[in-house]
Enzyme design. Structure first.
Site, short mmCIF file in Angstrom:
data_model
loop_
_atom_site.label_atom_id
_atom_site.label_comp_id
_atom_site.label_asym_id
_atom_site.label_seq_id
_atom_site.Cartn_x
_atom_site.Cartn_y
_atom_site.Cartn_z
N CYS A 16 53.16 60.57 20.83
CA CYS A 16 53.99 61.21 19.73
C CYS A 16 53.21 60.83 18.47
O CYS A 16 52.29 59.82 18.44
CB CYS A 16 55.43 60.78 19.48
SG CYS A 16 55.78 59.04 19.61
N CYS A 19 53.32 56.88 18.11
CA CYS A 19 52.29 56.13 18.75
C CYS A 19 50.97 56.28 17.85
O CYS A 19 50.37 55.27 17.84
CB CYS A 19 52.05 56.95 20.18
SG CYS A 19 53.41 57.00 21.12
N CYS A 83 11.75 42.87 40.70
CA CYS A 83 11.89 41.58 40.94
C CYS A 83 13.34 41.20 40.28
O CYS A 83 13.89 42.15 39.51
CB CYS A 83 10.94 40.58 40.57
SG CYS A 83 10.63 40.36 39.04
N CYS A 86 13.80 41.93 36.33
CA CYS A 86 13.79 43.14 36.14
C CYS A 86 15.37 43.54 36.01
O CYS A 86 15.81 44.34 35.24
CB CYS A 86 13.34 44.17 37.16
SG CYS A 86 11.38 44.13 37.13
N ASP A 506 52.76 41.17 56.00
CA ASP A 506 53.82 41.84 56.13
C ASP A 506 54.22 42.15 57.51
O ASP A 506 53.38 42.27 58.44
CB ASP A 506 53.65 43.18 55.14
CG ASP A 506 54.87 44.04 55.27
OD1 ASP A 506 56.10 43.49 55.09
OD2 ASP A 506 54.87 45.24 55.47
N ASP A 702 51.32 47.20 53.86
CA ASP A 702 51.13 48.68 53.90
C ASP A 702 51.83 49.68 52.91
O ASP A 702 51.72 50.47 52.89
CB ASP A 702 51.15 49.18 55.38
CG ASP A 702 52.78 49.16 55.62
OD1 ASP A 702 53.22 48.28 55.21
OD2 ASP A 702 53.05 50.26 56.46
#
Length: 835
Positions: A16, A19, A83, A86, A506, A702
């Site tokens: 809005c 904001c 190498c 780099c 869990d 999970d």
């Protein structure tokens, strides 16, 4: 007036005008900002600030205000890196682009992962910045195309290097035989002197060596000298300097020996030629080995077929996979690979999912079951509707996950990068000091000896092995893990996982199948079984919790629709069914609502002591029943817990279940510690207590309620059959949903980190030990003065050793045989929790 800079930022969270105003005020509040305007429609901010104002100050202000700047990610393919130094230069070039927040460059697979502020910079600008730094770069495309292109590019690179090695070897061999062969075989030396002569011999060596340096060796000079002039010397610069010094001194000795002190006009053509030939050979072997490090990705990409039979108006038509859309009906014949994710609409068969899940036993599939791209149909025809295609399939997501993890930079790599950043300049300084020391203190003729020692130092100390030590092991280790059904979403989890001292699990869906069944229902006076099941089944039908599904299944079909459904996380649920208020959940829900359980409380305790989960139901504010739900332990759980103990790990269970139920299951499985009746927030607290007591911790879960714990753990491991929220919060995902995958993840982590330590030990140890030898510290004590050609050979072999050692991880075996599982210990009574 001070210099000013203008910024254009994309902003998230704007909804809005208020904001936009708050974001604008946050920006103007930053010291040094002269003006800021926020456009709500386009969610953009334009800021004018003093040039000295860091961009990070603006992004921090937006984040603090609740409107963080939008971020994007880009993947680049980079060539020309040779190498470890780099890597640092490519990363610095990326980080120097305004708006870039982070960059990780990987030498092993020649890629870069870049995080930047959306709108501040374009992805093409990133490629240009790296290219300008001397490393041609381009944007990466889709995984399938990139895998094929990478394989083709690698094959072309191997072929080109092989041709260069062959040419260099053919030109170098006569030079080596004329110069070095004469020292070993006196007869050969006499033959050369009698038939060719010293002058003609030197001229011949000059021509052949010039051909080596100007032909196959030209790349060292076209890359090395520009890098040196930019003040960013790399491996090519070391080789260019060393061979140029040897060749230049030899040229003066050949064509203008009078310029040198008497007795010093020696030639070292063979050193320059052999150095180029050996380093090219090393690069050839590296390229072949690098091609094998990406084998896991190519194997995953190769699982998806190019075409599929799409059924249109009843007729199957062969269609390219990229043209398949969601909802298309696809026919799969026996033995064919499934092209996209889908849901079976007709037929039944066994599907081999081992290539994705690691499970060796084919899985029975029929109407309504899901199928995954890349898996193999068994002995019966199937038809299914496409549900996910293209980059949305599980296989495509796995490929992206593995690619991102392979490109990650472990914490240990940060130390390597800081060392290699200054390593090449330090080597050049060491070579200069070596030449100076030999020139001043060396025996006559000191100049040739100084040259030999200086060139040897330049060549032997190349940091190739250091740059390859970590990323190659990561690539191979994470690729092997993916083949076992273990996906590392975040590469740094490899390092954190091997530090784990306790594994917290869990219960529902992790230790157990997550498909519980109703085993007993005890009604309070005034309520009937049919009434309680009908009402609670209708209420639970709105929930996705496994316990809810067990009750709904027991209630049967034809249930009324629940109204005003409300899930109460950690407690249970509330709903209106047939005009009556239904509460269903743990005892703490009844206590919270002020409902007296009476005799049902005792029955609930009895059920919990049997290892079953008691669930209470209340109708219209009165306790109506207690129901017992049992969830069978997964077949692989006992074997996994035994493996944890064998590895010296503590095992804990953190669950929202009743304490008695949790303790019973823990006692049967040999779990060391139990934290029961935990709400989602309590799980984090329980983790912190375990971390304080035991050290680094891995959490396996999970469900949605596991997401905070997965994020808070040192290493979060999500069961792949769980919720998307849990998977997004985790560092590691188990595709098969079997706890034995956690053991394999730990095994891969430890083996990979051990491999990295071996590689780093070799790379650094080889330099520490041989650099002084190359400088000639053994010569005054009767030891050898290392030949530059030998130094080149040792340097090339060091990189090959590191790559070969990393490739050993491809043969890593799963820690537990997936086809066997220890039986779950039996208990007495009506216990229904079993494997």
């Amino acid at each position: 007036m001070p210099d000013t800079t203008r910024y254009a930022l994309q902003i998230t969270g704007l909804s809005c005008a208020g904001c936009a105003g708050r974001a604008e005020r946050a920006l103007t509040g930053v010291e040094g900002v002269l003006g800021a305007s926020v456009n709500l429609a386009h969610a953009t901010a334009r800021v004018e600030a003093v040039a000295t104002v860091p961009l990070a100050d603006l992004t921090r202000a937006l984040t603090a205000a609740g409107y963080p700047a939008a971020e994007s990610e880009a993947a680049l393919l980079i060539s020309g890196m040779t190498c470890a130094s780099c890597i640092g230069r490519a990363e610095r070039a990326l980080l120097a682009v305004p708006g870039v927040l982070g960059a990780q460059v990987n030498l092993a697979n020649e890629t870069a992962q870049v995080r930047y502020l959306t709108g501040m910079v374009r992805a093409a600008d990133l490629a240009r910045a790296v290219t300008k730094a001397g490393y041609p770069a381009r944007l990466s495309g889709p995984a399938e195309d990139e895998a094929e292109q990478a394989s083709r590019r690698n094959a072309e690179a191997v072929f080109a290097l092989g041709r260069q090695v062959l040419i260099a070897a053919l030109l170098t061999l006569p030079v080596f035989l004329i110069e070095m062969g004469g020292h070993v075989i006196p007869a050969l030396h006499h033959w050369v002197m009698e038939n060719i002569g010293i002058k003609n011999s030197n001229l011949l060596q000059f021509v052949l060596t010039f051909a080596v340096l100007a032909g196959p060796g030209r790349q060292f000079y076209t890359k090395g000298f520009p890098a040196l002039f930019r003040g960013a010397p790399d491996m090519n610069a070391l080789v260019a300097l060393g061979t140029s010094a040897a060749f230049g001194f030899s040229m003066i000795s050949t064509f203008a020996p009078g310029l040198l002190p008497a007795g010093t006009a020696n030639v070292y053509y063979e050193a320059a030629a052999v150095i180029v030939a050996l380093i090219l050979t090393g690069r050839f072997l590296e390229a072949r080995a690098k091609g094998r490090t990406g084998a896991a990705i190519r194997k995953l990409v190769g699982l998806q077929p190019k075409t599929a039979m799409v059924v249109l108006a009843g007729d199957p038509i062969e269609t390219l996979v990229e043209e398949i859309g969601v909802g298309d009906l696809i026919r799969v014949r026996p033995g064919e690979r499934i092209a996209v994710d889908g849901e079976i609409s007709s037929g039944s068969s066994y599907i081999d999912e081992s290539m994705i899940s690691g499970e060796p036993v084919p899985v029975a599939k029929s109407h309504g079951d899901e199928v995954t791209a890349g898996t193999i149909n068994g002995n019966a025809a199937l038809e299914f509707r496409a549900t996910r295609v293209g980059r949305d399939t599980v296989l495509a997501q796995i490929i992206r996950m593995v690619e991102q993890a392979q490109g990650a930079k472990l914490p240990v790599q940060g130390l390597v990068d800081r060392i290699t950043l200054w390593f090449v300049p330090a080597v050049m300084a060491a070579a200069a000091l070596t030449v100076l020391a030999w020139s001043v203190f060396g025996p006559a003729p000191s100049l040739p000896l100084a040259l030999v020692a200086g060139v040897s130092v330049l060549i032997i100390a190349c940091p190739c092995a250091m740059g390859l030590a970590t990323p190659t092991s990561i690539m191979v280790g994470i690729g092997r893990a993916a083949q076992m059904g273990v996906l590392f979403r975040k590469g740094d989890a490899l390092q954190r996982l091997q530090e784990v001292r306790v594994v917290a699990l869990d219960k529902t869906g992790t230790l157990t199948e997550g498909r519980p069944a109703l085993t007993e229902l005890i009604c309070a006076e005034g309520f009937t079984r049919e009434e309680v099941l009908r009402l609670t089944g209708a209420a639970e039908a709105q929930s996705e919790h496994p316990v809810a599904r067990a009750i709904t299944a027991a209630a049967g079909k034809g249930l009324a629709k629940a109204e005003a459904f409300e899930a109460i996380p950690g407690y249970g649920l509330r709903a209106e069914v047939e005009g009556r208020t239904v509460l269903a959940g743990a005892a703490r829900l009844m206590a919270r609502e002020g409902i007296t359980l009476g005799p049902l409380e005792t029955e609930g305790q009895r059920l919990a002591e049997r290892g079953e989960t008691p669930l209470f139901a209340a109708i219209d504010g009165t306790a109506a029943a207690v129901m017992a739900v049992a969830d069978p332990v997964k077949p692989g759980t006992p074997a996994a817990i035994k493996a944890f103990h064998d590895q010296g790990l503590k095992v804990a269970m953190i669950t929202g279940d009743a304490a008695a139920t949790a303790q019973t299951i823990a006692a049967r499985l040999g779990i060391d510690a139990v934290k029961a009746e935990c709400l989602p927030a309590d799980k984090v607290t329980a983790l912190q207590e375990l971390q304080t007591e035991h050290g680094a911790l891995a959490y396996v879960g999970d469900g949605i309620n596991d997401a905070p714990a997965l994020a808070a753990a040192d290493a979060g491991i999500a069961i792949g059959t769980g919720t998307d929220v849990a998977i997004e919060a985790a560092d590691v995902v188990l595709v098969s949903g079997d706890l034995r995958g956690v053991v394999n993840a730990l095994t891969v982590s430890r083996a990979t980190m051990r491999n990295i330590r071996q590689n780093l030990g070799w790379a650094f140890g080889y330099n520490v030990l041989l650099l002084p030898v190359a400088a000639g510290v053994l010569y005054p004590f009767g030891g050898p003065l290392l030949s530059p050609a030998l130094a080149a050979g040792v340097m090339a072999l060091s990189s090959v050793f590191v790559l070969s050692n990393a490739l050993r991880l491809r043969r890593l075996k799963p820690a537990i045989d997936e086809e066997r599982a220890a039986p779950v210990p039996e208990t007495g009574g009506k216990q229904e929790v079993r494997a």
